[in-house]
Write a protein that holds these residues in place. Structure first.
Motif, PDB file in Angstrom:
ATOM      1  N   ARG A 223       5.438  -4.792 -18.779  1.00 53.28           N
ATOM      2  CA  ARG A 223       5.998  -5.566 -17.381  1.00 53.28           C
ATOM      3  C   ARG A 223       5.303  -3.925 -15.974  1.00 53.28           C
ATOM      4  N   GLU A 224       5.952  -3.029 -16.875  1.00 52.78           N
ATOM      5  CA  GLU A 224       6.566  -2.509 -16.143  1.00 52.78           C
ATOM      6  C   GLU A 224       4.837  -0.771 -15.465  1.00 52.78           C
ATOM      7  N   GLU A 225       4.125  -1.005 -16.478  1.00 53.37           N
ATOM      8  CA  GLU A 225       2.824  -1.441 -16.141  1.00 53.37           C
ATOM      9  C   GLU A 225       1.871  -2.120 -15.501  1.00 53.37           C
ATOM     10  N   LEU A 226       2.133  -3.829 -15.389  1.00 57.53           N
ATOM     11  CA  LEU A 226       1.611  -4.421 -14.455  1.00 57.53           C
ATOM     12  C   LEU A 226       1.870  -3.820 -13.402  1.00 57.53           C
ATOM     13  N   ARG A 227       2.906  -3.750 -13.226  1.00 56.01           N
ATOM     14  CA  ARG A 227       4.092  -3.514 -11.630  1.00 56.01           C
ATOM     15  C   ARG A 227       3.106  -2.627 -11.267  1.00 56.01           C
ATOM     16  N   ALA A 228       3.339  -1.316 -11.872  1.00 56.67           N
ATOM     17  CA  ALA A 228       2.444  -0.190 -11.400  1.00 56.67           C
ATOM     18  C   ALA A 228       0.811  -0.151 -10.532  1.00 56.67           C
ATOM     19  N   GLU A 229       0.311  -1.179 -11.476  1.00 52.12           N
ATOM     20  CA  GLU A 229      -1.391  -1.214 -10.896  1.00 52.12           C
ATOM     21  C   GLU A 229      -0.739  -2.032 -10.019  1.00 52.12           C
ATOM     22  N   GLN A 230      -0.042  -3.030  -9.940  1.00 48.95           N
ATOM     23  CA  GLN A 230      -0.438  -4.115  -9.116  1.00 48.95           C
ATOM     24  C   GLN A 230      -0.077  -3.140  -7.593  1.00 48.95           C
ATOM     25  N   ALA A 231       0.942  -2.143  -7.474  1.00 52.27           N
ATOM     26  CA  ALA A 231       1.207  -1.621  -6.546  1.00 52.27           C
ATOM     27  C   ALA A 231       0.422  -0.308  -6.336  1.00 52.27           C
TER      28      ALA A 231
ATOM     29  N   ALA B  57      -3.313  -0.924  -5.987  1.00 51.88           N
ATOM     30  CA  ALA B  57      -3.542  -2.201  -5.783  1.00 51.88           C
ATOM     31  C   ALA B  57      -3.651  -2.870  -4.226  1.00 51.88           C
ATOM     32  N   ASP B  58      -2.260  -2.526  -3.944  1.00 56.08           N
ATOM     33  CA  ASP B  58      -1.614  -3.031  -3.002  1.00 56.08           C
ATOM     34  C   ASP B  58      -1.947  -2.201  -1.762  1.00 56.08           C
ATOM     35  N   ARG B  59      -1.849  -0.479  -2.254  1.00 50.03           N
ATOM     36  CA  ARG B  59      -1.238   0.549  -1.491  1.00 50.03           C
ATOM     37  C   ARG B  59      -3.325   0.638  -1.237  1.00 50.03           C
ATOM     38  N   GLU B  60      -4.458   0.374  -2.220  1.00 50.23           N
ATOM     39  CA  GLU B  60      -5.641   0.536  -1.998  1.00 50.23           C
ATOM     40  C   GLU B  60      -6.034  -0.718  -0.661  1.00 50.23           C
ATOM     41  N   ALA B  61      -5.526  -1.743  -0.991  1.00 47.09           N
ATOM     42  CA  ALA B  61      -5.812  -2.820   0.076  1.00 47.09           C
ATOM     43  C   ALA B  61      -5.103  -2.366   0.991  1.00 47.09           C
ATOM     44  N   LEU B  62      -4.586  -2.351   1.504  1.00 53.74           N
ATOM     45  CA  LEU B  62      -3.661  -1.707   2.792  1.00 53.74           C
ATOM     46  C   LEU B  62      -4.092  -0.296   3.045  1.00 53.74           C
ATOM     47  N   LEU B  63      -4.975   0.623   2.451  1.00 53.59           N
ATOM     48  CA  LEU B  63      -5.939   1.679   3.427  1.00 53.59           C
ATOM     49  C   LEU B  63      -7.183   1.174   3.543  1.00 53.59           C
ATOM     50  N   GLN B  64      -7.663   0.630   2.685  1.00 54.83           N
ATOM     51  CA  GLN B  64      -9.132  -0.314   2.825  1.00 54.83           C
ATOM     52  C   GLN B  64      -9.003  -0.827   4.026  1.00 54.83           C
ATOM     53  N   SER B  65      -7.992  -1.848   5.071  1.00 57.54           N
ATOM     54  CA  SER B  65      -7.928  -2.811   5.594  1.00 57.54           C
ATOM     55  C   SER B  65      -7.543  -1.588   7.289  1.00 57.54           C
ATOM     56  N   ALA B  66      -6.672  -0.598   6.789  1.00 58.60           N
ATOM     57  CA  ALA B  66      -6.633   0.191   7.837  1.00 58.60           C
ATOM     58  C   ALA B  66      -7.702   0.619   8.243  1.00 58.60           C
ATOM     59  N   LEU B  67      -8.556   1.729   7.371  1.00 59.37           N
ATOM     60  CA  LEU B  67      -9.777   1.612   7.156  1.00 59.37           C
ATOM     61  C   LEU B  67     -10.657   1.446   8.328  1.00 59.37           C
TER      62      LEU B  67
END
Length: 195
Positions: free
Chosen positions: A160-168, A170-180
């Motif tokens: 569970r923790e590993e999947l939460r970290a992977e999702q977090a 992925a969310d940060r990468e998506a946010l960075l990509q949209s900001a760029l």
């Protein structure tokens, strides 16, 4: 338990009877004495291994050829909110959210392990906990013959923790990509040498 002249310990099993005179003095004894040192050492090894398996932080599962639990260590039972004795005899398909289809998929993938020394293969599964919640797990499964019959051997861990970290991430990468993509200027990445 006998100590030999060279200091070694020998375990023996003795059966016999003695004849006594009227005063209670032993007259003669007859019976058998069998060296059980090897059996005793094997029994001690089994006790040691049982303690190691029971204290392991990883879940350890053993299933029969009908996918019923014949052994689950304490970690396995705790992960499902139950006790090891309540898992005995249960079908893995009742525990795995994917049911018998998921169990058969894993069984088919590891069937070739039976007569080899193949390392356990990794899979992701989801187990149903006693309270109804679902826990994603990574299992390492293999199959080995025990007493001439195939048995599934699995080691599992909660991810569970590993999947939460992977999702977090992925969310940060998506946010960075949209900001760029929304930034009107230009962006450059340079290394330490300013290249």
């Amino acid at each position: 338990r006998l100590r030999l002249a060279d200091g070694r310990i020998k375990w023996v099993e003795a059966y016999g009877e003695a004849d006594f005179d009227a005063a209670g003095k032993a007259l003669r004894s007859r019976g058998t004495l069998q060296d059980i040192t090897t059996r005793r050492e094997r029994d001690i090894d089994i006790v040691r291994l049982r303690h190691l398996v029971e204290q392991a932080p990883l879940e350890i599962w053993l299933t029969d050829d009908a996918f019923r639990v014949i052994y689950a260590n304490r970690a396995a039972a705790l992960s499902l909110g139950t006790t090891p004795d309540r898992l005995l005899g249960r079908e893995i398909a009742d525990i795995d959210v994917g049911g018998m289809a998921a169990v058969c998929e894993v069984a088919a993938a590891i069937a070739g392990h039976l007569h080899t020394e193949s390392a356990p293969q990794a899979f992701r599964v989801r187990h149903r906990v006693a309270d109804g919640s679902i826990v994603p797990k990574e299992i390492y499964a293999t199959v080995r013959a025990i007493d001439g019959r195939p048995h599934g051997i699995s080691f599992a861990r909660d991810i569970r923790e590993e999947l939460r970290a992977e999702q977090a991430l992925a969310d940060r990468e998506a946010l960075l990509q949209s900001a760029l993509e929304a930034y009107p200027g230009w962006v450059a990445c340079v290394d330490r040498d300013m290249r």
